[in-house]
Design a protein around this motif. Sequence first.
Motif, PDB file in Angstrom:
ATOM      1  N   ALA A 107       0.837  -1.207   0.000  1.00 55.42           N
ATOM      2  CA  ALA A 107       0.000   0.000   0.000  1.00 55.42           C
ATOM      3  C   ALA A 107       0.870   1.254   0.000  1.00 55.42           C
ATOM      4  O   ALA A 107       0.564   2.234  -0.691  1.00 55.42           O
ATOM      5  CB  ALA A 107      -0.933  -0.002   1.212  1.00 55.42           C
ATOM      6  N   HIS A 108       1.936   1.227   0.766  1.00 56.99           N
ATOM      7  CA  HIS A 108       2.872   2.361   0.790  1.00 56.99           C
ATOM      8  C   HIS A 108       3.470   2.591  -0.588  1.00 56.99           C
ATOM      9  O   HIS A 108       3.525   3.720  -1.078  1.00 56.99           O
ATOM     10  CB  HIS A 108       3.983   2.105   1.818  1.00 56.99           C
ATOM     11  CG  HIS A 108       4.960   3.226   1.922  1.00 56.99           C
ATOM     12  ND1 HIS A 108       6.022   3.357   1.063  1.00 56.99           N
ATOM     13  CD2 HIS A 108       5.035   4.270   2.783  1.00 56.99           C
ATOM     14  CE1 HIS A 108       6.713   4.441   1.375  1.00 56.99           C
ATOM     15  NE2 HIS A 108       6.141   5.007   2.421  1.00 56.99           N
ATOM     16  N   ASP A 109       3.923   1.511  -1.232  1.00 54.32           N
ATOM     17  CA  ASP A 109       4.486   1.627  -2.578  1.00 54.32           C
ATOM     18  C   ASP A 109       3.466   2.206  -3.552  1.00 54.32           C
ATOM     19  O   ASP A 109       3.793   3.077  -4.363  1.00 54.32           O
ATOM     20  CB  ASP A 109       4.955   0.262  -3.095  1.00 54.32           C
ATOM     21  CG  ASP A 109       6.370  -0.087  -2.670  1.00 54.32           C
ATOM     22  OD1 ASP A 109       7.046   0.743  -2.021  1.00 54.32           O
ATOM     23  OD2 ASP A 109       6.814  -1.213  -2.996  1.00 54.32           O
ATOM     24  N   ALA A 110       2.230   1.726  -3.481  1.00 56.88           N
ATOM     25  CA  ALA A 110       1.189   2.191  -4.404  1.00 56.88           C
ATOM     26  C   ALA A 110       0.844   3.661  -4.166  1.00 56.88           C
ATOM     27  O   ALA A 110       0.679   4.428  -5.121  1.00 56.88           O
ATOM     28  CB  ALA A 110      -0.065   1.334  -4.259  1.00 56.88           C
ATOM     29  N   ALA A 111       0.770   4.075  -2.915  1.00 56.83           N
ATOM     30  CA  ALA A 111       0.378   5.450  -2.592  1.00 56.83           C
ATOM     31  C   ALA A 111       1.480   6.459  -2.885  1.00 56.83           C
ATOM     32  O   ALA A 111       1.206   7.606  -3.247  1.00 56.83           O
ATOM     33  CB  ALA A 111      -0.021   5.549  -1.118  1.00 56.83           C
ATOM     34  N   ARG A 112       2.744   6.036  -2.758  1.00 56.82           N
ATOM     35  CA  ARG A 112       3.848   6.984  -2.880  1.00 56.82           C
ATOM     36  C   ARG A 112       4.753   6.715  -4.082  1.00 56.82           C
ATOM     37  O   ARG A 112       5.797   7.342  -4.216  1.00 56.82           O
ATOM     38  CB  ARG A 112       4.669   6.968  -1.599  1.00 56.82           C
ATOM     39  CG  ARG A 112       3.872   7.547  -0.432  1.00 56.82           C
ATOM     40  CD  ARG A 112       4.602   7.360   0.883  1.00 56.82           C
ATOM     41  NE  ARG A 112       3.846   7.907   1.999  1.00 56.82           N
ATOM     42  CZ  ARG A 112       2.848   7.314   2.604  1.00 56.82           C
ATOM     43  NH1 ARG A 112       2.418   6.140   2.183  1.00 56.82           N
ATOM     44  NH2 ARG A 112       2.236   7.870   3.625  1.00 56.82           N
ATOM     45  N   ALA A 113       4.362   5.771  -4.924  1.00 55.55           N
ATOM     46  CA  ALA A 113       5.156   5.409  -6.108  1.00 55.55           C
ATOM     47  C   ALA A 113       6.604   5.072  -5.739  1.00 55.55           C
ATOM     48  O   ALA A 113       7.541   5.468  -6.413  1.00 55.55           O
ATOM     49  CB  ALA A 113       5.093   6.514  -7.161  1.00 55.55           C
TER      50      ALA A 113
END
Length: 168
Positions: free
Chosen positions: A96-102
């Motif tokens: 989720a962190h990767d998806a939200a912050r690219a």
Amino acid sequence: LSASDAREAGMALQVEAARRLPGVVVGVGIGRASPDPLALHASYSEARRALTIGRWGHGPGRLTVFEELGIDRLMVGVAGAEIAAFCDTVLGRLEAHDAARATNLVATLETFLASRNAALAARQLYLHYNTLKNRLAKIEEIIGPYLDDPERCLSLALALRLRRLPML
């Protein structure tokens, strides 16, 4: 029939198929031998899973013996919903962190866990060593401590592998 005998027979089958069908790629999956003809469906199912995993892990045209699959042999028998729940529990916050912050922290974690060597992982990711250490610290901030916990590292590595496993 031993696994090596089965492998030999499978290789002979591939050679003959290549001779008779030039240009056709033939993959072979081999399940465990079944002494009971009424239980052949289990061997057939293992052969299909071996074929799928061989194609997934090594590309088409592979010969894969179910008995030689290693840890993948265990993982393919688990229900897809359970695999998804395990992966979400273990990796969900980081994904989720990767998806939200690219960002690409999941890939960083996977590269690091493959060797547990920060210097090697930094080279493989084309990062400065300090950048990798900062990313590893950020990962711990998101998912909690794991660097000094072999069981947690195993769970993370397993979840990363399961995310790539074809659902059978």
